[in-house]
Design a protein around this motif. Structure first.
Motif, PDB file in Angstrom:
ATOM      1  N   ASN A  11      -6.594 127.903  67.293  1.00 41.78           N
ATOM      2  CA  ASN A  11      -5.988 126.842  66.496  1.00 41.78           C
ATOM      3  C   ASN A  11      -5.993 125.519  66.765  1.00 41.78           C
ATOM      4  O   ASN A  11      -6.236 125.117  67.786  1.00 41.78           O
ATOM      5  CB  ASN A  11      -4.500 127.271  66.193  1.00 41.78           C
ATOM      6  CG  ASN A  11      -4.096 128.496  66.001  1.00 41.78           C
ATOM      7  OD1 ASN A  11      -4.356 129.011  64.713  1.00 41.78           O
ATOM      8  ND2 ASN A  11      -3.479 129.549  66.776  1.00 41.78           N
ATOM      9  N   GLN A  31       2.512 124.335  57.210  1.00 45.93           N
ATOM     10  CA  GLN A  31       1.699 124.636  58.200  1.00 45.93           C
ATOM     11  C   GLN A  31       1.090 123.595  59.263  1.00 45.93           C
ATOM     12  O   GLN A  31       0.212 122.878  58.742  1.00 45.93           O
ATOM     13  CB  GLN A  31       0.619 125.749  57.975  1.00 45.93           C
ATOM     14  CG  GLN A  31       1.017 126.805  57.169  1.00 45.93           C
ATOM     15  CD  GLN A  31       2.156 127.749  58.134  1.00 45.93           C
ATOM     16  OE1 GLN A  31       1.873 128.140  59.374  1.00 45.93           O
ATOM     17  NE2 GLN A  31       3.436 128.078  57.598  1.00 45.93           N
ATOM     18  N   GLU A  94      -7.403 129.928  57.412  1.00 47.71           N
ATOM     19  CA  GLU A  94      -7.135 131.066  56.689  1.00 47.71           C
ATOM     20  C   GLU A  94      -7.994 131.213  55.777  1.00 47.71           C
ATOM     21  O   GLU A  94      -8.481 132.393  55.188  1.00 47.71           O
ATOM     22  CB  GLU A  94      -5.698 131.134  56.270  1.00 47.71           C
ATOM     23  CG  GLU A  94      -4.744 131.242  57.428  1.00 47.71           C
ATOM     24  CD  GLU A  94      -4.742 132.509  58.298  1.00 47.71           C
ATOM     25  OE1 GLU A  94      -5.430 133.531  57.984  1.00 47.71           O
ATOM     26  OE2 GLU A  94      -4.111 132.434  59.399  1.00 47.71           O
ATOM     27  N   ASP A  95      -8.441 130.034  54.930  1.00 50.51           N
ATOM     28  CA  ASP A  95      -9.668 130.337  53.844  1.00 50.51           C
ATOM     29  C   ASP A  95     -10.750 130.850  54.372  1.00 50.51           C
ATOM     30  O   ASP A  95     -11.285 131.748  53.608  1.00 50.51           O
ATOM     31  CB  ASP A  95      -9.536 128.804  53.116  1.00 50.51           C
ATOM     32  CG  ASP A  95      -8.216 128.417  52.657  1.00 50.51           C
ATOM     33  OD1 ASP A  95      -7.528 129.110  51.980  1.00 50.51           O
ATOM     34  OD2 ASP A  95      -8.317 127.154  52.337  1.00 50.51           O
ATOM     35  N   ILE A  97     -11.229 132.881  56.630  1.00 50.37           N
ATOM     36  CA  ILE A  97     -11.021 134.360  57.102  1.00 50.37           C
ATOM     37  C   ILE A  97     -11.099 135.036  55.852  1.00 50.37           C
ATOM     38  O   ILE A  97     -11.432 136.237  55.860  1.00 50.37           O
ATOM     39  CB  ILE A  97      -9.548 134.355  58.074  1.00 50.37           C
ATOM     40  CG1 ILE A  97      -9.600 133.691  59.266  1.00 50.37           C
ATOM     41  CG2 ILE A  97      -9.108 135.730  58.220  1.00 50.37           C
ATOM     42  CD1 ILE A  97      -8.323 133.629  60.076  1.00 50.37           C
ATOM     43  N   ARG A 343     -10.146 141.025  65.296  1.00 51.54           N
ATOM     44  CA  ARG A 343      -9.095 140.301  64.528  1.00 51.54           C
ATOM     45  C   ARG A 343      -7.839 141.343  64.334  1.00 51.54           C
ATOM     46  O   ARG A 343      -6.720 141.126  64.689  1.00 51.54           O
ATOM     47  CB  ARG A 343      -9.362 139.832  63.093  1.00 51.54           C
ATOM     48  CG  ARG A 343      -8.187 139.195  62.406  1.00 51.54           C
ATOM     49  CD  ARG A 343      -8.732 138.714  61.265  1.00 51.54           C
ATOM     50  NE  ARG A 343      -7.479 138.206  60.404  1.00 51.54           N
ATOM     51  CZ  ARG A 343      -6.797 137.094  60.732  1.00 51.54           C
ATOM     52  NH1 ARG A 343      -6.933 136.388  61.447  1.00 51.54           N
ATOM     53  NH2 ARG A 343      -5.786 136.789  59.786  1.00 51.54           N
TER      54      ARG A 343
END
Length: 456
Positions: A11, A31, A94-95, A97, A343
């Motif tokens: 991250n 976030q 996240e986009d 992923i 993942r």
């Protein structure tokens, strides 16, 4: 404005030095963390997006010259995807992923590029590419942070592990830091400093100390584990030069990703044919399966997707006693779903930290495909990794010449009961393990030190 940038394997986070102190900046709504992932419709769009935001100076001219072929392709790709700006074809966190999960065999997806920065034998074009990938990710974080803060960030302290991946440690470290430095400048930072990540985490802890302590900081991140023995206390906190307080350090490329890969390789890959036998009675070769799951190894990924692996799998399909399982593996390779398998292994690792059984959901491979993973088996296959982490703890203690007063744990993977038990066993039950902000300590400490570094 001054900032601390934790460009992590798993991250990314950024802190800003404000009138109220060091603040962790929200990046996506509330976030503060963004996964270290990038997805692009085409690789060329990464370079094009950077080119469109670079200032008109000598650096831009050199960038345009060295990337001219890819930039020409980017213009074709933008027309194909009907993009007004190259950045419209890039996705982060996240986009990214979500884009990869929806179409794993399309576009370009990269996870944890920090794992590759110190790799030995990189050619200049690969170094250039990693500079651009890191710069694009840093630019995304910087722009989101500036939008929230309403100010431009120019001075930044970037965290780095004690040692990056690589056979020649010193060369690996120089190469990786040079890539981070070039990427930081390319995304718009004008003044850049670097600080060891475990020291940064320790500085965050130091702000809460009321007396001098000998602290062993253990930072178990996604890609590396770093241990630093540091003298800390309120009288030492204001000092810019802390080299005399740095009593010992150790670090190695062992982190949470390796635990994910171990679970994927040893508990999931048998359902893809890894433990099967050939008609000759010989065991199935394991190298394709190991390479598939080694998503943090550039060479392994190149081998896995090389034509020679396709030819090997064709031959093995004729000789395997369990063709259905190996066909499952071949399909995974064809659709480039190995990242998705690892993942899901990561979710299994998290689940097994608090429960004896985890049902890995691989429905994206085949409908209703689940694989049972037992905590006892997972503990056995990851024991060598825990032993290595404990050895790093012992090495830092040996360098310091004495036990610490306490152990400060940080990094997302330090939450693992297996890792905590290995550390506790090595330092003794009487020594307390203090939990830090697993995901925020490094970023906060970088901000604290950045304020000292750039204003003193």
């Amino acid at each position: 404005m001054i900032a601390g940038f934790d460009y992590g394997t798993s991250n990314c986070a950024i802190t800003a030095v404000t009138a109220d102190g060091v603040t962790v900046v929200p990046l996506y709504a509330e976030q503060t963390l963004v996964p270290s992932t990038l997805y692009a419709y085409q690789r060329s769009l990464i370079m094009a997006a950077l080119a469109q935001q670079l200032p008109d100076d000598a650096g831009k001219a050199d960038f345009l010259r060295t990337r001219s072929t890819l930039l020409a392709k980017a213009r074709e790709d933008m027309r194909e995807y009907d993009l007004d700006h190259a950045a419209q074809g890039l996705f982060f966190g996240e986009d990214a992923i979500a884009q990869y999960t929806a179409a794993p065999d399309e576009g370009y997806f990269i996870k944890s590029p920090k794992s590759f920065l110190g790799a030995s034998g990189l050619r200049q074009n690969s170094i250039d590419f990693f500079e651009d990938v890191v710069a694009a990710m840093m630019l995304n974080v910087r722009q989101r942070a500036e939008q929230f803060l309403g100010q431009s960030i120019r001075q930044v302290m970037i965290g780095r592990p004690v040692n990056f991946q690589g056979i020649d440690t010193e060369t690996s470290n120089r190469q990786a830091q040079a890539i981070l430095d070039a990427a930081g400048k390319r995304c718009g930072f004008t003044d850049i400093g670097f600080l060891y990540e475990p020291l940064a985490a320790g500085f965050d802890f130091e702000t809460r100390l009321t007396e001098e302590r000998r602290v062993l900081v253990v930072d178990v991140g996604g890609g590396t584990t770093d241990c630093s023995m540091v003298l800390m206390g309120p009288k030492r906190l204001p000092n810019r030069d802390r080299s005399g307080d740095f009593l010992g350090h150790s670090g190695e490329r062992i982190g949470g990703n390796d635990f994910d890969i171990a679970l994927a390789s040893r508990l999931l890959m048998p359902s893809f044919g890894m433990s099967s036998f050939l008609k000759s009675g010989l065991p199935m070769p394991v190298s394709p399966f190991v390479n598939a799951m080694a998503i943090n190894d550039l060479g392994a990924q190149a081998d896995f997707y090389d034509q020679k692996t396709a030819l090997l799998l064709d031959r093995l399909l004729l000789d395997t006693t369990e063709p259905a399982l190996l066909n499952r593996f071949v399909g995974m390779r064809h659709h480039r779903q190995n990242f998705a398998v690892v993942r899901e292994a990561e979710q299994g690792k998290i689940g097994l930290s608090s429960q004896p059984l985890y049902q890995a959901d691989l429905g994206f491979i085949e409908p209703d495909l689940t694989i049972a993973c037992e905590s006892e088996v997972y503990a056995r296959v990851t024991e060598p990794l825990c032993v290595k982490i404990a050895a790093l703890v012992e090495d830092a203690i040996d360098q310091a010449g004495s036990l610490p007063d306490c152990v400060y744990l940080t990094g997302g993977s330090a939450r693992s009961p297996l890792i905590r038990a290995a550390i506790q066993q090595r330092v003794g039950d009487s020594l307390p393990l203090i939990d830090g902000d697993y995901f925020g300590s490094v970023a906060k400490g970088l901000g604290i030190y950045a304020d000292r570094y750039f204003t003193s």
